[in-house]
Write a protein that holds these residues in place. Structure first.
Motif, PDB file in Angstrom:
ATOM      1  N   THR A   3      22.957 -10.660  -3.778  1.00  0.00           N
ATOM      2  CA  THR A   3      24.121 -11.145  -3.040  1.00  0.00           C
ATOM      3  C   THR A   3      24.003 -12.642  -2.800  1.00  0.00           C
ATOM      4  O   THR A   3      22.900 -13.206  -2.823  1.00  0.00           O
ATOM      5  CB  THR A   3      24.259 -10.440  -1.678  1.00  0.00           C
ATOM      6  N   LEU A   4      25.126 -13.263  -2.539  1.00  0.00           N
ATOM      7  CA  LEU A   4      25.098 -14.684  -2.190  1.00  0.00           C
ATOM      8  C   LEU A   4      24.323 -14.914  -0.908  1.00  0.00           C
ATOM      9  O   LEU A   4      23.653 -15.940  -0.755  1.00  0.00           O
ATOM     10  CB  LEU A   4      26.524 -15.219  -2.045  1.00  0.00           C
ATOM     11  N   ALA A   5      24.406 -13.972   0.024  1.00  0.00           N
ATOM     12  CA  ALA A   5      23.635 -14.116   1.273  1.00  0.00           C
ATOM     13  C   ALA A   5      22.146 -14.192   0.973  1.00  0.00           C
ATOM     14  O   ALA A   5      21.425 -15.031   1.534  1.00  0.00           O
ATOM     15  CB  ALA A   5      23.944 -12.962   2.217  1.00  0.00           C
ATOM     16  N   GLN A   6      21.655 -13.323   0.103  1.00  0.00           N
ATOM     17  CA  GLN A   6      20.233 -13.355  -0.256  1.00  0.00           C
ATOM     18  C   GLN A   6      19.888 -14.657  -0.967  1.00  0.00           C
ATOM     19  O   GLN A   6      18.827 -15.251  -0.726  1.00  0.00           O
ATOM     20  CB  GLN A   6      19.900 -12.157  -1.141  1.00  0.00           C
ATOM     21  N   ALA A   7      20.768 -15.105  -1.867  1.00  0.00           N
ATOM     22  CA  ALA A   7      20.513 -16.359  -2.579  1.00  0.00           C
ATOM     23  C   ALA A   7      20.465 -17.534  -1.612  1.00  0.00           C
ATOM     24  O   ALA A   7      19.592 -18.409  -1.714  1.00  0.00           O
ATOM     25  CB  ALA A   7      21.591 -16.583  -3.632  1.00  0.00           C
ATOM     26  N   LEU A   8      21.375 -17.558  -0.657  1.00  0.00           N
ATOM     27  CA  LEU A   8      21.400 -18.659   0.306  1.00  0.00           C
ATOM     28  C   LEU A   8      20.224 -18.609   1.262  1.00  0.00           C
ATOM     29  O   LEU A   8      19.704 -19.654   1.680  1.00  0.00           O
ATOM     30  CB  LEU A   8      22.718 -18.646   1.074  1.00  0.00           C
ATOM     31  N   ASP A   9      19.779 -17.412   1.621  1.00  0.00           N
ATOM     32  CA  ASP A   9      18.595 -17.301   2.479  1.00  0.00           C
ATOM     33  C   ASP A   9      17.390 -17.963   1.809  1.00  0.00           C
ATOM     34  O   ASP A   9      16.535 -18.550   2.490  1.00  0.00           O
ATOM     35  CB  ASP A   9      18.284 -15.831   2.785  1.00  0.00           C
ATOM     36  N   LEU A  10      17.308 -17.859   0.502  1.00  0.00           N
ATOM     37  CA  LEU A  10      16.242 -18.533  -0.244  1.00  0.00           C
ATOM     38  C   LEU A  10      16.527 -20.026  -0.375  1.00  0.00           C
ATOM     39  O   LEU A  10      15.664 -20.867  -0.106  1.00  0.00           O
ATOM     40  CB  LEU A  10      16.103 -17.910  -1.627  1.00  0.00           C
ATOM     41  N   ALA A  11      17.739 -20.365  -0.774  1.00  0.00           N
ATOM     42  CA  ALA A  11      18.064 -21.768  -1.039  1.00  0.00           C
ATOM     43  C   ALA A  11      17.935 -22.630   0.206  1.00  0.00           C
ATOM     44  O   ALA A  11      17.496 -23.789   0.133  1.00  0.00           O
ATOM     45  CB  ALA A  11      19.479 -21.866  -1.598  1.00  0.00           C
ATOM     46  N   GLU A  12      18.297 -22.076   1.352  1.00  0.00           N
ATOM     47  CA  GLU A  12      18.324 -22.870   2.577  1.00  0.00           C
ATOM     48  C   GLU A  12      16.939 -23.219   3.113  1.00  0.00           C
ATOM     49  O   GLU A  12      16.825 -23.965   4.084  1.00  0.00           O
ATOM     50  CB  GLU A  12      19.164 -22.160   3.632  1.00  0.00           C
ATOM     51  N   ARG A  13      15.912 -22.732   2.475  1.00  0.00           N
ATOM     52  CA  ARG A  13      14.553 -23.169   2.820  1.00  0.00           C
ATOM     53  C   ARG A  13      14.254 -24.560   2.241  1.00  0.00           C
ATOM     54  O   ARG A  13      13.219 -25.147   2.570  1.00  0.00           O
ATOM     55  CB  ARG A  13      13.523 -22.177   2.287  1.00  0.00           C
ATOM     56  N   PHE A  14      15.170 -25.049   1.402  1.00  0.00           N
ATOM     57  CA  PHE A  14      14.952 -26.302   0.685  1.00  0.00           C
ATOM     58  C   PHE A  14      16.174 -27.199   0.857  1.00  0.00           C
ATOM     59  O   PHE A  14      17.260 -26.730   1.167  1.00  0.00           O
ATOM     60  CB  PHE A  14      14.701 -26.017  -0.802  1.00  0.00           C
ATOM     61  N   PRO A  15      16.022 -28.504   0.633  1.00  0.00           N
ATOM     62  CA  PRO A  15      17.178 -29.389   0.700  1.00  0.00           C
ATOM     63  C   PRO A  15      18.245 -28.988  -0.319  1.00  0.00           C
ATOM     64  O   PRO A  15      17.936 -28.521  -1.417  1.00  0.00           O
ATOM     65  CB  PRO A  15      16.590 -30.767   0.378  1.00  0.00           C
ATOM     66  N   ALA A  16      19.503 -29.201   0.038  1.00  0.00           N
ATOM     67  CA  ALA A  16      20.605 -28.783  -0.822  1.00  0.00           C
ATOM     68  C   ALA A  16      20.600 -29.509  -2.158  1.00  0.00           C
ATOM     69  O   ALA A  16      21.045 -28.948  -3.172  1.00  0.00           O
ATOM     70  CB  ALA A  16      21.932 -28.999  -0.107  1.00  0.00           C
ATOM     71  N   HIS A  17      20.108 -30.743  -2.194  1.00  0.00           N
ATOM     72  CA  HIS A  17      20.084 -31.461  -3.466  1.00  0.00           C
ATOM     73  C   HIS A  17      18.981 -30.943  -4.389  1.00  0.00           C
ATOM     74  O   HIS A  17      18.932 -31.322  -5.559  1.00  0.00           O
ATOM     75  CB  HIS A  17      19.929 -32.970  -3.251  1.00  0.00           C
ATOM     76  N   GLN A  18      18.129 -30.071  -3.858  1.00  0.00           N
ATOM     77  CA  GLN A  18      17.106 -29.446  -4.698  1.00  0.00           C
ATOM     78  C   GLN A  18      17.500 -28.035  -5.121  1.00  0.00           C
ATOM     79  O   GLN A  18      17.347 -27.681  -6.295  1.00  0.00           O
ATOM     80  CB  GLN A  18      15.766 -29.383  -3.952  1.00  0.00           C
ATOM     81  N   VAL A  19      17.983 -27.225  -4.176  1.00  0.00           N
ATOM     82  CA  VAL A  19      18.235 -25.808  -4.453  1.00  0.00           C
ATOM     83  C   VAL A  19      19.577 -25.381  -3.860  1.00  0.00           C
ATOM     84  O   VAL A  19      19.845 -25.602  -2.678  1.00  0.00           O
ATOM     85  CB  VAL A  19      17.125 -24.912  -3.879  1.00  0.00           C
ATOM     86  N   GLY A  20      20.402 -24.790  -4.702  1.00  0.00           N
ATOM     87  CA  GLY A  20      21.671 -24.229  -4.266  1.00  0.00           C
ATOM     88  C   GLY A  20      21.902 -22.897  -4.954  1.00  0.00           C
ATOM     89  O   GLY A  20      20.955 -22.195  -5.315  1.00  0.00           O
ATOM     90  N   VAL A  21      23.171 -22.557  -5.171  1.00  0.00           N
ATOM     91  CA  VAL A  21      23.497 -21.250  -5.736  1.00  0.00           C
ATOM     92  C   VAL A  21      24.511 -21.373  -6.861  1.00  0.00           C
ATOM     93  O   VAL A  21      25.246 -22.361  -6.975  1.00  0.00           O
ATOM     94  CB  VAL A  21      24.050 -20.288  -4.659  1.00  0.00           C
ATOM     95  N   THR A  22      24.525 -20.333  -7.675  1.00  0.00           N
ATOM     96  CA  THR A  22      25.562 -20.122  -8.680  1.00  0.00           C
ATOM     97  C   THR A  22      26.517 -19.067  -8.153  1.00  0.00           C
ATOM     98  O   THR A  22      26.081 -17.991  -7.715  1.00  0.00           O
ATOM     99  CB  THR A  22      24.947 -19.623  -9.998  1.00  0.00           C
ATOM    100  N   VAL A  23      27.800 -19.352  -8.186  1.00  0.00           N
ATOM    101  CA  VAL A  23      28.826 -18.377  -7.816  1.00  0.00           C
ATOM    102  C   VAL A  23      29.434 -17.848  -9.109  1.00  0.00           C
ATOM    103  O   VAL A  23      30.096 -18.587  -9.837  1.00  0.00           O
ATOM    104  CB  VAL A  23      29.909 -19.015  -6.929  1.00  0.00           C
ATOM    105  N   ASP A  24      29.195 -16.576  -9.408  1.00  0.00           N
ATOM    106  CA  ASP A  24      29.676 -15.954 -10.644  1.00  0.00           C
ATOM    107  C   ASP A  24      30.507 -14.732 -10.266  1.00  0.00           C
ATOM    108  O   ASP A  24      29.995 -13.781  -9.664  1.00  0.00           O
ATOM    109  CB  ASP A  24      28.483 -15.549 -11.518  1.00  0.00           C
ATOM    110  N   THR A  25      31.782 -14.750 -10.637  1.00  0.00           N
ATOM    111  CA  THR A  25      32.676 -13.668 -10.225  1.00  0.00           C
ATOM    112  C   THR A  25      32.188 -12.300 -10.675  1.00  0.00           C
ATOM    113  O   THR A  25      32.349 -11.310  -9.950  1.00  0.00           O
ATOM    114  CB  THR A  25      34.093 -13.890 -10.784  1.00  0.00           C
TER     115      THR A  25
END
Length: 279
Positions: A156-178
């Protein structure tokens, strides 16, 4: 064809085309952006691909894929990290700022999803600074839950963001795929969350058609042929502040059996009809 300013064709959609054929077809149709995959790029040559793309005036929107971080064996994990460092360097050579990550499934014999996700976080801690050094962002892609066991424990995007938000946004973000998130009634709120944090690093489209083929991996539908309202999802990401390229990434045996130039033209037309134009 008009109205293709934001359209990007992911190489996998027309994988039957060689890189020179893809570049030529894009030029003929007025497609200015492509998402590339590592395997055909490596086969053609990374530097050679970069020159081919650059000389044609194309923009590389993403490189697919890094990831597969969930192994327990130390040697296997070390190999995965080394491969991801190469992927980051390849992305930089190709001129894209986004490496898409498919995080990996459960290791053989394991049933511990939580531990697998923590190993992803450990890998990101190692790789994120290397990515920043090369001007590349890591984009965690949540995959549909049917892939959790063998391909991606991030569902889920929530799980992806829980991981990404441990790091700066310019380093780690998410892919949104329909294709992977359309079923999730929490996804619109998570897209807004990602937008607030500046973490939508790429937006990809594929439709959901049934019945799914045996093996399920190559069942992504052409735009407009399935259950997903593409304009609705474009609206969600744009409301979250995303104004970047929109990639169409289709894994589909029937499309691959057709003439690739015809598929590219059809995909561009479907993009205009089902994504760009207002209903």
């Amino acid at each position: 064809m008009t109205d293709l300013a934001r359209f990007s064709i992911n190489q996998m959609t027309v994988k039957q085309l060689s890189l020179p054929e893809l570049v030529d077809a894009c030029a003929q149709l007025g497609v200015g952006q492509v998402g590339l995959w590592r395997e055909p790029v490596q086969a053609y040559g990374v530097a050679e691909t970069a020159k081919l793309i650059r000389d044609a005036g194309l923009t590389v929107t993403t490189l697919c894929r890094g990831g597969f971080f969930t192994a327990i064996d130390p040697e296997e994990r070390s190999r995965a990290l080394a491969d991801n460092r190469r992927a980051i360097e390849e992305a930089a050579t190709l001129g894209t700022d986004t490496l898409v990550l498919v995080s990996g499934g459960l290791p053989p014999g394991s049933k511990d999803l939580k531990a697998a996700r923590e190993r992803i976080a450990d890998a990101l801690a190692d790789l994120a600074p290397h990515a920043e050094d090369h001007g590349v962002r890591l984009a965690i892609e949540p995959l549909h839950p049917m892939y959790a066991a063998d391909r991606c424990v991030v569902s889920t995007l929530a799980q992806a963001l829980d991981l990404a938000e441990r790091f700066p946004a310019h380093q780690v973000g998410v892919t949104v795929d329909t294709y992977h998130i359309w079923w999730d009634d929490q996804a619109p709120a998570q897209i807004a969350r990602a937008g607030e944090g500046g973490r939508i690093h790429t937006f990809q489209l594929a439709d959901w058609i049934t019945p799914l083929p045996e093996g399920v991996l190559n069942g992504r539908g052409q735009l407009g042929e399935g259950a997903i309202d593409m304009r609705e999802w474009r609206g969600h990401v744009e409301a979250a502040g995303y104004t970047g390229p929109i990639e169409v990434e289709l894994f589909n045996e029937e499309l691959w059996a057709r003439d690739g130039r015809e598929v590219l033209a059809e995909t561009a037309e479907r993009f205009v009809e089902h994504v760009h134009k207002e209903s």
